[in-house]
Each structure stands twice: as structure tokens, then as C-alpha cells.
Design a protein around this motif. Sequence first.
Motif, PDB file in Angstrom:
ATOM      1  N   ILE A 184      10.891 -34.374  15.548  1.00  0.00           N
ATOM      2  CA  ILE A 184      12.078 -34.246  16.406  1.00  0.00           C
ATOM      3  C   ILE A 184      12.339 -35.532  17.185  1.00  0.00           C
ATOM      4  O   ILE A 184      13.457 -35.751  17.667  1.00  0.00           O
ATOM      5  N   LEU A 185      11.343 -36.407  17.287  1.00  0.00           N
ATOM      6  CA  LEU A 185      11.585 -37.708  17.925  1.00  0.00           C
ATOM      7  C   LEU A 185      12.745 -38.421  17.239  1.00  0.00           C
ATOM      8  O   LEU A 185      13.635 -38.977  17.904  1.00  0.00           O
ATOM      9  N   ASN A 186      12.764 -38.405  15.919  1.00  0.00           N
ATOM     10  CA  ASN A 186      13.863 -39.036  15.187  1.00  0.00           C
ATOM     11  C   ASN A 186      15.170 -38.285  15.413  1.00  0.00           C
ATOM     12  O   ASN A 186      16.237 -38.900  15.539  1.00  0.00           O
ATOM     13  N   THR A 187      15.092 -36.949  15.494  1.00  0.00           N
ATOM     14  CA  THR A 187      16.289 -36.150  15.746  1.00  0.00           C
ATOM     15  C   THR A 187      16.903 -36.513  17.095  1.00  0.00           C
ATOM     16  O   THR A 187      18.125 -36.646  17.218  1.00  0.00           O
ATOM     17  N   MET A 188      16.045 -36.675  18.108  1.00  0.00           N
ATOM     18  CA  MET A 188      16.547 -37.041  19.431  1.00  0.00           C
ATOM     19  C   MET A 188      17.265 -38.386  19.393  1.00  0.00           C
ATOM     20  O   MET A 188      18.338 -38.550  19.988  1.00  0.00           O
ATOM     21  N   ILE A 189      16.696 -39.352  18.690  1.00  0.00           N
ATOM     22  CA  ILE A 189      17.332 -40.666  18.591  1.00  0.00           C
ATOM     23  C   ILE A 189      18.648 -40.560  17.830  1.00  0.00           C
ATOM     24  O   ILE A 189      19.659 -41.161  18.214  1.00  0.00           O
ATOM     25  N   HIS A 190      18.650 -39.793  16.763  1.00  0.00           N
ATOM     26  CA  HIS A 190      19.864 -39.575  15.964  1.00  0.00           C
ATOM     27  C   HIS A 190      20.980 -38.981  16.825  1.00  0.00           C
ATOM     28  O   HIS A 190      22.110 -39.498  16.845  1.00  0.00           O
ATOM     29  N   GLU A 191      20.671 -37.899  17.514  1.00  0.00           N
ATOM     30  CA  GLU A 191      21.687 -37.236  18.334  1.00  0.00           C
ATOM     31  C   GLU A 191      22.107 -38.102  19.516  1.00  0.00           C
ATOM     32  O   GLU A 191      23.269 -38.059  19.951  1.00  0.00           O
ATOM     33  N   SER A 192      21.191 -38.903  20.039  1.00  0.00           N
ATOM     34  CA  SER A 192      21.543 -39.832  21.114  1.00  0.00           C
ATOM     35  C   SER A 192      22.537 -40.872  20.620  1.00  0.00           C
ATOM     36  O   SER A 192      23.403 -41.332  21.382  1.00  0.00           O
ATOM     37  N   GLY A 193      22.420 -41.252  19.347  1.00  0.00           N
ATOM     38  CA  GLY A 193      23.380 -42.185  18.760  1.00  0.00           C
ATOM     39  C   GLY A 193      24.783 -41.611  18.767  1.00  0.00           C
ATOM     40  O   GLY A 193      25.749 -42.304  19.112  1.00  0.00           O
ATOM     41  N   HIS A 194      24.892 -40.330  18.383  1.00  0.00           N
ATOM     42  CA  HIS A 194      26.202 -39.668  18.453  1.00  0.00           C
ATOM     43  C   HIS A 194      26.733 -39.685  19.884  1.00  0.00           C
ATOM     44  O   HIS A 194      27.914 -39.986  20.118  1.00  0.00           O
ATOM     45  N   SER A 195      25.867 -39.336  20.827  1.00  0.00           N
ATOM     46  CA  SER A 195      26.294 -39.195  22.221  1.00  0.00           C
ATOM     47  C   SER A 195      26.744 -40.522  22.813  1.00  0.00           C
ATOM     48  O   SER A 195      27.803 -40.612  23.459  1.00  0.00           O
ATOM     49  N   LEU A 196      25.950 -41.557  22.616  1.00  0.00           N
ATOM     50  CA  LEU A 196      26.299 -42.865  23.177  1.00  0.00           C
ATOM     51  C   LEU A 196      27.588 -43.397  22.572  1.00  0.00           C
ATOM     52  O   LEU A 196      28.427 -43.977  23.276  1.00  0.00           O
ATOM     53  N   THR A 197      27.758 -43.202  21.267  1.00  0.00           N
ATOM     54  CA  THR A 197      28.982 -43.675  20.614  1.00  0.00           C
ATOM     55  C   THR A 197      30.200 -42.924  21.140  1.00  0.00           C
ATOM     56  O   THR A 197      31.266 -43.521  21.357  1.00  0.00           O
ATOM     57  N   ALA A 198      30.045 -41.626  21.345  1.00  0.00           N
ATOM     58  CA  ALA A 198      31.154 -40.845  21.896  1.00  0.00           C
ATOM     59  C   ALA A 198      31.565 -41.385  23.261  1.00  0.00           C
ATOM     60  O   ALA A 198      32.758 -41.555  23.542  1.00  0.00           O
ATOM     61  N   LEU A 199      30.582 -41.678  24.107  1.00  0.00           N
ATOM     62  CA  LEU A 199      30.893 -42.184  25.449  1.00  0.00           C
ATOM     63  C   LEU A 199      31.529 -43.569  25.386  1.00  0.00           C
ATOM     64  O   LEU A 199      32.501 -43.857  26.092  1.00  0.00           O
ATOM     65  N   ILE A 200      30.989 -44.430  24.530  1.00  0.00           N
ATOM     66  CA  ILE A 200      31.498 -45.801  24.416  1.00  0.00           C
ATOM     67  C   ILE A 200      32.936 -45.814  23.923  1.00  0.00           C
ATOM     68  O   ILE A 200      33.743 -46.662  24.326  1.00  0.00           O
ATOM     69  N   THR A 201      33.286 -44.867  23.064  1.00  0.00           N
ATOM     70  CA  THR A 201      34.627 -44.839  22.473  1.00  0.00           C
ATOM     71  C   THR A 201      35.593 -43.939  23.249  1.00  0.00           C
ATOM     72  O   THR A 201      36.651 -43.564  22.735  1.00  0.00           O
ATOM     73  N   GLY A 202      35.231 -43.586  24.467  1.00  0.00           N
ATOM     74  CA  GLY A 202      36.144 -42.841  25.317  1.00  0.00           C
ATOM     75  C   GLY A 202      36.064 -41.333  25.211  1.00  0.00           C
ATOM     76  O   GLY A 202      36.894 -40.623  25.792  1.00  0.00           O
ATOM     77  N   GLY A 203      35.067 -40.836  24.490  1.00  0.00           N
ATOM     78  CA  GLY A 203      34.890 -39.390  24.373  1.00  0.00           C
ATOM     79  C   GLY A 203      33.968 -38.857  25.448  1.00  0.00           C
ATOM     80  O   GLY A 203      33.657 -39.541  26.426  1.00  0.00           O
ATOM     81  N   GLU A 204      33.492 -37.644  25.253  1.00  0.00           N
ATOM     82  CA  GLU A 204      32.572 -37.038  26.209  1.00  0.00           C
ATOM     83  C   GLU A 204      31.460 -36.325  25.462  1.00  0.00           C
ATOM     84  O   GLU A 204      31.603 -35.954  24.292  1.00  0.00           O
ATOM     85  N   VAL A 205      30.346 -36.149  26.159  1.00  0.00           N
ATOM     86  CA  VAL A 205      29.201 -35.438  25.596  1.00  0.00           C
ATOM     87  C   VAL A 205      29.005 -34.161  26.399  1.00  0.00           C
ATOM     88  O   VAL A 205      28.834 -34.211  27.622  1.00  0.00           O
ATOM     89  N   ARG A 206      29.048 -33.031  25.708  1.00  0.00           N
ATOM     90  CA  ARG A 206      28.895 -31.748  26.405  1.00  0.00           C
ATOM     91  C   ARG A 206      27.443 -31.284  26.395  1.00  0.00           C
ATOM     92  O   ARG A 206      26.923 -30.864  27.409  1.00  0.00           O
ATOM     93  N   ARG A 207      26.801 -31.384  25.255  1.00  0.00           N
ATOM     94  CA  ARG A 207      25.382 -31.026  25.215  1.00  0.00           C
ATOM     95  C   ARG A 207      24.775 -31.416  23.867  1.00  0.00           C
ATOM     96  O   ARG A 207      25.496 -31.578  22.879  1.00  0.00           O
TER      97      ARG A 207
END
Length: 218
Positions: free
Chosen positions: A27-50
Amino acid sequence: MKTQIILGLIVALLLTQMPIVGKYFAILNTMIHESGHSLTALITGGEVRRISLLPNTSGTTLTGHSSWISHFLTSISGYVFASFFAFLFFYLISKGQYKWMIYILLAFLAVNLVFWVRNGYGLFWVITFGAGFIWLLRSGNQTFIEYVLVFLASLVFVEAVTSAFEIMWISFVSPMQAGDAANLARATKFIPAPLWGMAFFAQSLYFAWLGIRRFFPL
């Protein structure tokens, strides 16, 4: 160091095949993977809900987007993010910069705990993994710490490649169930899921090659 890397990769590959303990570490890799989605969403003007981290090593990130490009980049970022960090961890180890790998992992754990992960198992994993990681650092045994970090880097490395292969396989046998590849196929219309699956696997092999050549020049 070459011997440590070989051992780390072998242990990581074997451990991730185990049903319970292996999935916990993977799950360490899963956390990094999902963090990539989250950071990209924030950088591109989106939001992260959970973010949800699940016992079977899968994960989901619920995001909101204000534009098509934000949705597209967020969807494409997970596998690339994980593959890049697999390479980065190997790069830092090759330079003897273990402390930077520690800082990165602690940052991932802290941000996910405070802001993103909200499901029960996800919180359990972040808290227990984080507590174990902090205990490791407080132990003061530098040699043991370095071996564990090599193992964790190898774990992310192995999972980045194998998870990308899995999504490629799923994109061929069940295209609409292929996670990020299916999302991208729906977003782009004209590029089918199998092509996105192959792209994810190709980039994982590229970053894996960049990481391996730090220790075994080709």
C-alpha cells in the motif's frame, strides 16, 4: 550497494506475493500513486475530497475539476508519479542521500493523514505504518535504517512496474474496468483503454531502467 539492491528487489518481489503482510507493505506504492492524483488535481485548479486506501492494495481518489485538462492530467498522473518516485528513491540511495528519502516519506504520510485519507483501513495503515517508520528512525541504528530504506525503495519500484502491468492487462481483458486507463479512454474518446494501459506500462519500464542503471550501468 549492488548486493543490497538485489536483495531488496528479491525481498520486495517475494513479500508482495504474500496475502496479508505483503499487501500491507504494498500500500506504500498505492499511497504515492493516489497522492500523485491529489497533487495534480490541486496544481491544476481542482480539489481533493478524500483518498481511500484499501486492504487489497487498490485505492481511490475523489477529486473535483474545473476543466477537462485538469481531469485529464489528474487521471494520467498516478502511475507516472509512482514510477517517478521509484526512480527518485533509487537515485537518492545511489547518492547516499537517505535523509531526503526519509523526508519525502514522512511528508507523504503526514499530508495523507491530515488532509486526504478518511476511510477506516486507510487511516489504520497511515497511522501504523507511520508509527513504525518513526520508531525505525528513533532506533538510531544507521545500518538497519539504510537497509529498510533500500527495501522500501525496492518495494515502490516493484509495485510501480507490476501495478502498471496489471492495469495494462485489465485494459485488454476488461477495458471499462481498467481504472485510470478507462478514465482516460472516456476523457479522450479516440484513444482506447488498451493504448493507455500500454503507455502506463511503458513509462514504468522507462523509469525502472533509469533507476536500475544508477547501480548497474548498461
